[in-house]
Design a protein around this motif. Structure first.
Motif, PDB file in Angstrom:
ATOM      1  N   PRO A  79       0.830  -1.216   0.000  1.00 25.18           N
ATOM      2  CA  PRO A  79       0.000   0.000   0.000  1.00 25.18           C
ATOM      3  C   PRO A  79       0.860   1.259   0.000  1.00 25.18           C
ATOM      4  O   PRO A  79       1.904   1.308   0.646  1.00 25.18           O
ATOM      5  N   VAL A  80       0.409   2.267  -0.705  1.00 26.62           N
ATOM      6  CA  VAL A  80       1.126   3.543  -0.784  1.00 26.62           C
ATOM      7  C   VAL A  80       0.211   4.646  -0.268  1.00 26.62           C
ATOM      8  O   VAL A  80      -0.895   4.843  -0.789  1.00 26.62           O
ATOM      9  N   ASP A  81       0.655   5.340   0.743  1.00 23.81           N
ATOM     10  CA  ASP A  81      -0.142   6.422   1.316  1.00 23.81           C
ATOM     11  C   ASP A  81      -0.060   7.665   0.433  1.00 23.81           C
ATOM     12  O   ASP A  81       1.028   8.028  -0.043  1.00 23.81           O
ATOM     13  N   ASP A  82      -1.193   8.302   0.231  1.00 19.61           N
ATOM     14  CA  ASP A  82      -1.234   9.550  -0.526  1.00 19.61           C
ATOM     15  C   ASP A  82      -1.823  10.627   0.380  1.00 19.61           C
ATOM     16  O   ASP A  82      -3.015  10.938   0.328  1.00 19.61           O
ATOM     17  N   GLU A  83      -0.982  11.166   1.250  1.00 17.06           N
ATOM     18  CA  GLU A  83      -1.431  12.181   2.201  1.00 17.06           C
ATOM     19  C   GLU A  83      -1.952  13.419   1.490  1.00 17.06           C
ATOM     20  O   GLU A  83      -2.964  14.019   1.896  1.00 17.06           O
ATOM     21  N   ALA A  84      -1.289  13.789   0.401  1.00 18.09           N
ATOM     22  CA  ALA A  84      -1.687  15.004  -0.317  1.00 18.09           C
ATOM     23  C   ALA A  84      -3.099  14.883  -0.876  1.00 18.09           C
ATOM     24  O   ALA A  84      -3.883  15.840  -0.842  1.00 18.09           O
ATOM     25  N   ALA A  85      -3.450  13.709  -1.398  1.00 22.35           N
ATOM     26  CA  ALA A  85      -4.797  13.522  -1.950  1.00 22.35           C
ATOM     27  C   ALA A  85      -5.853  13.723  -0.868  1.00 22.35           C
ATOM     28  O   ALA A  85      -6.914  14.321  -1.114  1.00 22.35           O
ATOM     29  N   GLU A  86      -5.585  13.240   0.328  1.00 19.57           N
ATOM     30  CA  GLU A  86      -6.533  13.430   1.424  1.00 19.57           C
ATOM     31  C   GLU A  86      -6.646  14.903   1.805  1.00 19.57           C
ATOM     32  O   GLU A  86      -7.740  15.406   2.083  1.00 19.57           O
TER      33      GLU A  86
END
Length: 797
Positions: free
Chosen positions: A504-511
């Motif tokens: 899994p890759v976290d996309d903090e910016a998208a959130e």
């Protein structure tokens, strides 16, 4: 087959230099120390027996030297001196033994042991002195009653003769020492060694005939004189070195075969270089396991390389550990390697952590690789902010400062695992972007992974959103960096390898972008939203994890962690010598005693007792204060339990005392490396730092180093590049204390003390570091009779 050492020294030699087992090596060191410590009944050194009228003027007759030689022939007579010689080698550092042995490096102890060995006419100690120029100090020369120009040259020759005889009879260590004499060109000071390189006796007509085949005028002149020119001497010496090193290797002595391998490499004979490394590796030499593995790797023989990296890693060889981690991590892109070696990021991370604790060039790289895997939970690793903070700061101190900044800045801007420091974070993030741009434009090089570049941008976007950059929130800039971060995540997902596609890759910016909408060309929060949010990389929320890091043992090394509970603390107190709780947030205060307490330290001592220290600041004056106390096992555990459960520290009763300033060093010494200062008392390896700096100056890595007091009041050394034979030009700065006088009106006046500057050349870093360490610990300075006085610059007066 002859044996140079006594039986018990031979056993010690095998334990230290041939077992390749750290426990056996430490046992060998223990036996050596017991030999030299139990010498109360040992007779005085041989040199004291030579004191008579013939030696009072600093010379010795041939009969006395012959007596020394005859006594040195006996292993029992010279055992104590030989024991000191081996101790000197052990304490001289990993270059003289093997790095994985765990021996402490102690230059002062090395010097002392070498002196004791020389005073007792140990042949191996005497020849070791050739490796450490300047070891014959005035006191050693006085005790020996031998002048260097006369008698000491004889002692060299006798030492060489003794060892040469044993070497011919297949004593492996003597064979190595003789090889070293020729390898380092010691025939310049050892007559008997030079005679072995000289030409055979020949008549003038024979020499004339030989001269016609000479290749240079220098060689012609030397041949006619019945001599050998220097170039030929060097070539012959190299052949002798190869012969004796090979003999030692054939006898099973593998530890010191780097010199033999280097000879073959210099000659372009890579096949023999490989053969030497492989044979030494088979005998257990960890460094040669590395070279053998690297050779297999370069030839695409990855299974064989993996085998040797594994063997070296099991013995603690740092580069082998790091390379083995790269293999498990599939750092290399060769399909054959990835097909042969299973992908195991968890195993790789354990190895990276282990390598990070070692002292080698890529330790910072290993620390950063481990931190990267925890931050992005590669392989499902837990999000341990305490460990991430420890790893990234270790990387920063081990030549990976720039590459650690994205991760340190992210933690600093949020105050996760470390104390929040917004100014540092913004400056660091800005520097990262500037360095990225410079590297791309000037070097066509990308500095960071896409996923790391995403982390940098989302942190900078958060800084603009909170108003940390400009003083007021700048949502346009915030969204710009959030969008940039998101695009780097998209790039990472597009280009990642097949092996990690399921991670899994976290996309903090998208959130965070979900909180914004564009109105009239500018970005605003959506209705009802006052701040962007994320579920990615959450910070600890419970006490004490949101306030302090606990040091626990992981893989044989103490690391900080924010993943702990009461059981973790109890286990640490029961099994670790030292347990530390380092506060980074929510600092506690003990009224009227301590404020902003930043560390709790507990050390186990005998009789079920703990020494406990609390570090904080005086509540009124603000200076640092340390309170300490001795607690029983039960009381120590209760202190930690109360802190864990109740956020409470004990009232400081009379059992607690302030650690006084007298317990700290009077002088605060600073090491300057090309004007970069390091306060030595802040480092556990200050001695090794000075040694490494001197080596760096010698190898032209640095221009100047200083070892000075923080205020230039105490004795200080300024060290520059010297000459080829004496590579260190040393200036010693001394300043007298302030003088207090009373003038004619009865008023006290303070008159600055005089200042002095002296200069001397040193031939090696060991003797120089000996005096540096002695000055730091005792404020003693060398005798200045042979130092050249200099005028003191105005800024030092």
């Amino acid at each position: 087959m002859a044996q140079y050492f006594t039986d018990r020294l031979q056993r010690v030699f095998h334990l230290i230099f041939m077992s390749y087992d750290p426990q056996s090596a430490q046992e060998g060191l223990r036996i050596l120390e017991s030999i030299v410590n139990n010498q109360s009944t040992v007779a005085k050194p041989i040199q004291h027996e030579l004191r008579n009228t013939a030696t009072s003027q600093g010379s010795v007759c041939e009969s006395d030297a012959e007596e020394v030689y005859q006594k040195a022939l006996s292993p029992e007579e010279r055992e104590l001196g030989d024991a000191y010689a081996l101790l000197a080698r052990v304490y001289a550092g990993p270059r003289f033994t093997w790095a994985e042995s765990g021996f402490p490096e102690d230059n002062m102890r090395t010097y002392q042991c070498l002196h004791d060995s020389i005073r007792r006419n140990s042949p191996i100690g005497t020849l070791q002195a050739l490796r450490i120029a300047g070891s014959i100090t005035p006191t050693v020369r006085r005790d020996m009653q031998l002048s260097f120009d006369d008698a000491f040259r004889i002692i060299y020759d006798y030492a060489f003769r003794i060892i040469y005889d044993y070497a011919k009879q297949d004593d492996a260590y003597c064979q190595y020492i003789i090889g070293n004499v020729f390898f380092w060109g010691d025939y310049h000071v050892i007559n008997e060694a030079k005679q072995l390189l000289g030409p055979e006796k020949a008549s003038f007509s024979q020499r004339l005939h030989q001269a016609t085949r000479s290749r240079s005028l220098r060689e012609v002149i030397a041949t006619l004189r019945g001599m050998v020119d220097e170039e030929t001497l060097q070539a012959k010496s190299r052949e002798h070195a190869k012969y004796w090193f090979t003999k030692a290797l054939d006898q099973g002595l593998a530890m010191f075969q780097g010199n033999l391998r280097n000879i073959y490499i210099d000659e372009g004979d890579y096949e023999n270089a490989r053969r030497v490394a492989r044979r030494a590796a088979e005998l257990g030499n960890p460094t040669m396991m590395l070279y053998t593995a690297l050779d297999h790797h370069e030839r695409g023989e990855f299974t064989e390389a993996f085998t040797w990296f594994t063997k070296g890693a099991e013995l603690g060889q740092p580069e082998c550990i790091a390379e083995l981690a790269d293999y498990y991590y599939h750092f290399y892109e060769q399909p054959a390697l990835r097909a042969a070696i299973p992908y195991d990021p968890i195993k790789a991370t354990e190895l990276y952590q282990q390598a990070a604790t070692k002292d080698f060039n890529d330790a910072g790289y290993a620390a950063l690789q481990a931190a990267f895997n925890y931050i992005f939970h590669i392989g499902g690793l837990p999000l341990d902010w305490g460990l991430i903070a420890d790893l990234t700061h270790m990387a920063a101190t081990k030549d990976r400062f720039l590459f650690s900044l994205p991760y340190i800045s992210y933690m600093r801007i949020h105050g996760i695992g470390v104390t929040k420091n917004i100014r540092f974070a913004i400056q660091s993030l800005t520097r990262v972007l500037e360095e990225e741009k410079r590297a791309l434009q000037e070097e066509d090089r990308v500095l960071f992974y896409d996923i790391t570049r995403a982390l940098t941008r989302v942190a900078l976007g958060y800084a603009y959103e909170k108003g940390y950059v400009t003083g007021t929130p700048d949502l346009d800039s915030a969204v710009h960096y959030y969008e940039s971060s998101h695009q780097y995540i998209v790039s990472h997902l597009t280009n990642r390898s097949e092996e990690i596609k399921d991670i899994p890759v976290d996309d903090e910016a998208a959130e965070r972008l979900a909180a914004f909408e564009k109105v009239d060309g500018h970005w605003h929060y959506k209705e009802g939203i006052t701040e962007s949010s994320t579920t990615v990389r959450p910070a600890p929320t419970t006490w004490p994890h949101n306030a302090a890091r606990l040091s626990v043992t992981m893989n044989g090394f103490q690391w900080d962690t924010t993943l702990y509970d009461r059981e973790t603390i109890d286990k640490a107190l029961s099994t670790q010598d030292t347990v530390v709780l380092s506060f980074y947030n929510h600092f506690l205060t003990i009224p009227d005693k301590l404020r902003n307490i930043y560390k709790l330290e507990t050390k186990r001592i005998p009789r079920n007792t703990y020494q406990v220290r609390l570090y904080g600041y005086d509540p009124t004056e603000g200076h640092e204060v340390i309170y300490k106390s001795l607690l029983s096992t039960e009381d120590a555990h209760n202190l930690w339990h109360d802190l864990y459960e109740s956020h409470r520290l004990p009232e400081l009763s009379d059992a607690w005392a302030i650690e006084t300033d007298e317990e700290k060093p009077t002088w605060h010494y600073v090491l300057d490396v090309d004007q970069e200062p390091f306060l030595l008392e802040e480092y556990d390896d200050a001695n090794a730092m000075i040694q490494a700096s001197l080596e760096g100056l010698k190898s032209n890595r640095y221009e100047q180093i200083n070892v000075r007091t923080h205020d230039f009041i105490g004795p200080s050394y300024f060290i520059f590049k010297g000459k080829r034979s004496t590579p260190f030009r040393v200036q010693l700065y001394l300043k007298e204390s302030m003088r207090h006088v009373v003038d004619e009106h009865g008023k006290q006046k303070d008159i600055p003390g005089n200042t002095y500057l002296f200069e001397q050349y040193f031939g090696n870093e060991v003797s120089l570091n000996y005096w540096i360490q002695r000055t730091i610990t005792t404020l003693d300075i060398p005798e200045l009779d042979n130092w050249k006085p200099l005028s003191v610059p105005k800024d030092l007066q």
